[in-house]
Design an enzyme around this catalytic site. Structure first.
Site, PDB file in Angstrom:
ATOM      1  N   LYS A  66       0.813  -1.218   0.000  1.00  0.00           N
ATOM      2  CA  LYS A  66       0.000   0.000   0.000  1.00  0.00           C
ATOM      3  C   LYS A  66       0.849   1.273   0.000  1.00  0.00           C
ATOM      4  CE  LYS A  66      -0.785   0.222   5.027  1.00  0.00           C
ATOM      5  NZ  LYS A  66      -0.060   1.477   5.278  1.00  0.00           N
ATOM      6  N   THR A  67       1.987   1.255   0.726  1.00  0.00           N
ATOM      7  CA  THR A  67       2.826   2.456   0.762  1.00  0.00           C
ATOM      8  C   THR A  67       3.363   2.776  -0.632  1.00  0.00           C
ATOM      9  OG1 THR A  67       3.477   1.956   3.044  1.00  0.00           O
ATOM     10  CG2 THR A  67       4.830   3.542   1.846  1.00  0.00           C
ATOM     11  N   ASP A 103      -4.003   7.278   5.132  1.00  0.00           N
ATOM     12  CA  ASP A 103      -3.513   5.907   5.286  1.00  0.00           C
ATOM     13  C   ASP A 103      -4.084   5.305   6.571  1.00  0.00           C
ATOM     14  OD1 ASP A 103      -2.093   3.594   4.823  1.00  0.00           O
ATOM     15  OD2 ASP A 103      -0.198   4.379   5.575  1.00  0.00           O
ATOM     16  N   GLU A 104      -4.158   3.985   6.633  1.00  0.00           N
ATOM     17  CA  GLU A 104      -4.658   3.263   7.814  1.00  0.00           C
ATOM     18  C   GLU A 104      -6.024   3.813   8.239  1.00  0.00           C
ATOM     19  OE1 GLU A 104      -3.248   0.659   8.686  1.00  0.00           O
ATOM     20  OE2 GLU A 104      -1.080   0.789   8.436  1.00  0.00           O
ATOM     21  N   GLN A 115      -7.736  -5.410   9.585  1.00  0.00           N
ATOM     22  CA  GLN A 115      -6.650  -5.053  10.500  1.00  0.00           C
ATOM     23  C   GLN A 115      -7.052  -3.930  11.459  1.00  0.00           C
ATOM     24  OE1 GLN A 115      -2.473  -5.295   8.845  1.00  0.00           O
ATOM     25  NE2 GLN A 115      -3.580  -5.160   6.903  1.00  0.00           N
ATOM     26  N   ARG A 120       2.112 -11.303   9.981  1.00  0.00           N
ATOM     27  CA  ARG A 120       3.454 -10.715  10.159  1.00  0.00           C
ATOM     28  C   ARG A 120       4.521 -11.670   9.648  1.00  0.00           C
ATOM     29  NH1 ARG A 120       1.932  -6.478   9.478  1.00  0.00           N
ATOM     30  NH2 ARG A 120      -0.061  -7.532   9.181  1.00  0.00           N
TER      31      ARG A 120
END
Length: 676
Positions: free
Chosen positions: A32-33, A220-221, A251, A612
C-alpha cells in the site's frame, strides 16, 4: 515521468484514479505504501500542484518513509508563487493539526508557542486534580482516568460498557484538566484534533483556507481513524470530494482506543460515489500462511471480502505446539530460535515472538537471558520518559534560555519554592497580555506588586537563582566559566534541593538511588559534548539528546536481537520467522471480549499476528500458566479450530528431537554438541 508499469494491475488502477472519492482496500503486505507514493507522484505528473496534496498517516515513521519515497519519485523540488518549495504535505494527523494551530490558535485564546504535553506530563496534571477532588483515603488510578479522558474527548465512550458515573467523572475532570493545561499554555495530543475542529466550527475562514490548500487528500490506515479524525477529514473533503482512503477493515484492532471500523465499512454513506479498489496480492508471506489467515478472518461477518494470495508458493506448514507450562513454552521457543541461528545461520533479528498481553513476556525474557540471547522488548519505558530526566533537562534548557516558557513552567516549583500553580497561572496570563516570556514578567516590579510579600520574595529568589546560575556559562571571561559543565550542573541542581526532594519522595531506597544515578549518568555526558562557548555546548547536548530519543526505536531495530512484541504493537511490521505464544482462551480471545462484545476485534488481532510472518510461523498454547503466582489450567484458543488441518503440522519436543529427548537433553543442548 513516473513509470506505473512496475505496479500490478490493481495497484496501477489505484494510482491512476485521481479524482473523486476512492477506497483502496489494501490487505496485509499488499504494497500500500508503494501505491500511495506512486499515486502522489502521478498526481504531480498530471499537473496537480504538489502544495495542494495532503497525505495523512498515523506514525512519524510511516510519514518519514512516505516522504523519502515521494522525494525519490519527484527529485526536482518546485517553487510556488511565493518562491517557497512546492511539495506535498505528508504528515501524521497530529503534525497536520500542529501546523494549523501554530498559525491560528490565538483565535482560541492560546499563545502560538503552546507546548504539547506528552503522556507523562498529562498524568502529572491528572494526579494534581485527583489530589484535590478525591476523598481522603480514596485511591484512583491516574492512568485509568487518562484513558477515560482520552476516550471521552474522542467520542469513544460506549454507554453500554461505561456506567453513567464514569461518564460524569470524565466530564468533571475534563473541565478541570483543560483549564489546568490552558493555564500553562499547553495542549495534549487529543486537543490537537479537537482544537482544529473547534477552529473550523467557530472560524469558517480557517476551514475555507485549509480546503483551498488541501484539494487532494489521502488518508492511510483509515480503519484506525476515530470520530474526531473522521470529522476532520470529512470537513476538508466534503466540498471538493477528492478523498482517497487506504485501509483494511481486517486489521482494525484499536477499537479500545476509539478507532471506528465503521468509518471504513460505511464510507458509502458519506461518499456514495466512492470507487473501491482491492489490493489482494501479498508480497510478504507464503500461501499457507495467507490461507490460514484468510480462513480465520472469514469468520467475521461484518467485513469487506478479500482473499490474499502470493506468488511465493505454498511454503512450510504452520507448526502448532502444546506445552505443559508457560515455562516449557518459553524455553522451547528460545531453543528453536537458537536452532535457526546455529543450524541455518538465521540472525536473531529475523525472529519475533508475539503475545497478547505484556505480562506474557516475563517467562520469555527469563528464558532468553538464560540462553544468552539478545532481545528487544518493544514498549519498554524510555529513559527520556522518566520524571527525573525530564526535570533535569528542563533545568538545563532554562539555564540556556530562561525565556523558554515550557521548561521554566515545569521546574519553577520543583522542588517547592513558594511558586504555586495559581501564581504561575497569573504570571503566564501577564506574559500573554504583555506579549513576552514568563521570565521577563517575573522581573517586572509592577507585576511582582500583584502578589503578597511572601510570593514576591519567592519570585525574586527564583529570578536571582536563574541569573546567578547562568552567569558563569554566559561570561566572556574564561576564568569565570566552569571548567566542567557536569560539575556546574550537578552543583546547581543539588543546590536547589531537587536531589534531596527526589529521595524524600520515594519510599523505596533502591528506586531513589536509581533515579539519582540516572541524573548523574545524564549530566556526565555534558563534558563529552565538543568545545566552544558553554551555552552552545549545552544546546548541542540538548539537541543531540532529542535526536537520540527520536531515533531510539530505529537504533534498537538495527541491532541483531530477537523482537518481543505484543500483537497490538506488531501491525505494520514483518519478520521472516514468527512465534505466536499463549494462544489460549482468556488470552486470545481475551476474557473481556465476551463481556464487551469485541470477539471480532480479537479475531482481527489474531489475523494481524499471523500475517506478520514471511517464511515460517510457529504457534503454541499451554495446558497451565502462572497467573499472579498461582498455576492455572488453560484451554486452547477457539481461533485455532478455524485454521484447516491441512495447513497445520502438530509437534511436541519429542517429535522434533527424538534423539535429544531420549538422552534427556534439550534441542539446543543436543545441537550445540553436534556442532562442536
Amino acid at each position: 515521468m513516473v513509470i506505473l508499469s512496475t505496479l500490478n494491475p490493481q495497484q496501477r488502477l489505484a494510482a491512476e484514479t485521481l479524482r473523486g472519492p476512492v477506497l483502496i482496500l489494501a490487505g496485509a503486505g499488499t504494497g500500500k505504501t508503494r501505491v500511495i507514493t506512486f499515486r502522489i507522484a502521478h498526481m504531480v505528473d498530471r499537473g496537480i500542484k504538489p502544495g495542494n496534496i495532503l497525505a495523512v498517516t498515523f506514525t512519524n515513521k510511516a510519514a518519514r518513509e512516505m516522504k523519502e519515497r515521494v522525494t525519490k519519485l519527484l527529485p526536482r523540488t518546485r517553487k510556488d508563487d511565493e518562491g517557497e518549495a512546492d511539495k506535498p504535505t505528508i504528515s501524521t494527523f497530529h503534525s497536520l493539526c500542529v501546523r494549523i494551530l501554530r498559525q491560528h490558535i490565538e483565535a482560541l485564546g492560546y499563545k502560538k508557542n503552546f507546548v504539547i504535553y506528552d503522556e507523562a506530563e498529562q498524568l502529572g496534571a491528572i494526579k494534581k486534580i485527583l489530589s484535590h477532588i478525591s476523598a481522603k483515603g480514596e485511591k484512583t488510578d491516574p492512568k485509568a482516568i487518562h484513558s477515560l479522558l482520552s476516550r471521552y474527548k474522542n467520542g469513544g465512550l460506549n454507554a453500554k460498557l461505561v456506567d453513567e458515573s464514569a461518564i460524569a467523572m470524565a466530564q468533571h475532570i475534563s473541565r478541570r484538566y483543560d483549564s489546568a493545561l490552558k493555564a500553562c499554555n499547553a495542549v495534549d495530543f487529543d486537543d490537537l484534533l479537537l482544537l482544529v475542529l473547534r477552529l473550523f466550527r467557530e472560524h469558517p475562514a480557517v476551514l475555507e483556507a485549509c480546503r483551498a490548500k488541501y484539494r487532494y487528500v489521502m488518508v492511510d490506515e483509515y480503519q484506525d481513524t476515530n470520530a474526531a479524525q473522521f470529522e476532520l477529514v470529512n470537513s476538508l473533503c466534503k466540498e471538493h470530494r477528492n478523498l482517497c482512503v487506504v485501509g483494511d477493515d481486517d486489521q482494525s484492532i484499536y477499537g479500545w482506543r476509539g478507532a471506528e471500523i465503521a468509518n471504513l465499512l460505511d464510507l458509502e454513506k458519506h461518499f456514495p460515489e466512492v470507487k473501491v479498489v482491492k489490493l489482494e496480492q501479498n508480497y510478504r508471506s507464503t500461501n499457507i500462511i495467507l490461507n490460514a489467515a484468510n480462513a480465520v478472518i472469514k469468520n467475521n461477518v461484518q467485513r469487506r471480502g478479500k482473499q490474499l494470495w502470493s506468488a511465493k508458493g505454498d511454503g512450510n506448514r504452520i507448526t502448532l505446539n502444546t506445552f505443559e507450562t508457560d515455562e516449557d513454552e518459553a524455553r522451547t521457543v528460545v531453543e528453536e530460535i537458537e536452532f535457526l541461528r546455529m543450524a541455518k545461520r538465521t540472525p536473531w533479528k529475523e525472529c519475533a515472538i508475539l503475545f497478547r498481553t505484556n505480562i506474557q513476556s516475563t517467562p520469555l525474557e527469563i528464558a532468553l537471558r538464560k540462553a544468552g540471547v539478545r532481545y528487544n522488548l518493544i514498549g519498554g519505558q524510555s529513559i527520556f520518559d522518566r520524571r527525573e530526566i525530564r526535570d533535569s533537562l528542563a533545568y538545563l534548557k532554562t539555564m540556556v534560555n530562561p525565556h523558554d516558557d515550557i521548561s521554566l513552567l515545569r521546574i519553577a516549583n520543583v522542588p517547592a519554592r513558594g511558586l504555586s500553580d495559581v501564581t504561575m497561572e497569573r504570571l503566564l496570563g501577564a506574559s500573554q497580555e504583555r506579549n513576552c516570556s514568563v521570565f521577563s514578567v517575573m522581573r517586572h516590579t509592577d507585576v511582582q506588586a500583584m502578589f503578597t510579600t511572601k510570593t514576591r520574595e519567592a519570585i525574586g529568589e527564583f529570578v536571582a537563582f536563574i541569573e546567578e546560575t547562568r552567569a558563569p556559562i554566559e561570561s566572556a571571561d574564561a576564568t569565570v566559566r566552569p571548567a566542567s559543565l557536569t560539575q556546574w550542573a550537578e552543583k546547581f541542581l543539588a543546590g536547589t534541593g531537587y536531589i534531596d526532594d527526589l529521595r524524600r519522595g520515594e519510599k523505596n531506597i533502591e528506586t531513589a538511588d536509581n533515579r539519582v544515578r540516572n541524573i548523574k549518568d545524564l549530566l556526565a555526558r555534558l563534558d563529552q559534548t565538543g568545545s566552544g562557548p558553554c551555552g552552545e555546548r549545552i544546546s548541542d547536548f540538548l539537541e543531540e539528546l532529542t535526536l537520540d530519543a527520536d531515533r531510539q526505536e530505529e537504533k534498537q531495530a538495527e541491532k541483531d536481537a530477537v523482537t518481543l512484541i505484543t500483537m497490538h504493537s506488531c501491525k505494520g511490521l514483518e519478520f521472516p520467522n514468527v512465534f505466536i505464544v499463549g494462544l489460549e482462551d482468556g488470552l486470545l480471545p481475551h476474557s473481556r471480549s465476551k463481556v464487551e462484545g469485541t470477539l471480532d476485534e480479537e479475531r482481527r488481532l489474531f489475523y494481524v499476528a499471523i500475517t506478520r510472518a514471511m517464511l515460517t510461523l510457529t504457534m503454541s498454547h499451554c495446558q497451565s500458566r502462572k497467573k499472579y503466582g498461582q498455576v492455572m489450567p488453560c484451554h486452547p484458543s477457539g481461533f485455532l479450530q478455524e485454521i484447516p488441518e491441512e495447513f497445520i503440522e502438530r509437534g511436541d519436543e519429542k517429535a522434533k528431537a527424538p534423539v535429544a529427548a531420549a538422552e534427556g537433553k534439550s534441542i539446543f543442548a543436543a545441537l550445540r554438541e553436534s556442532l562442536g
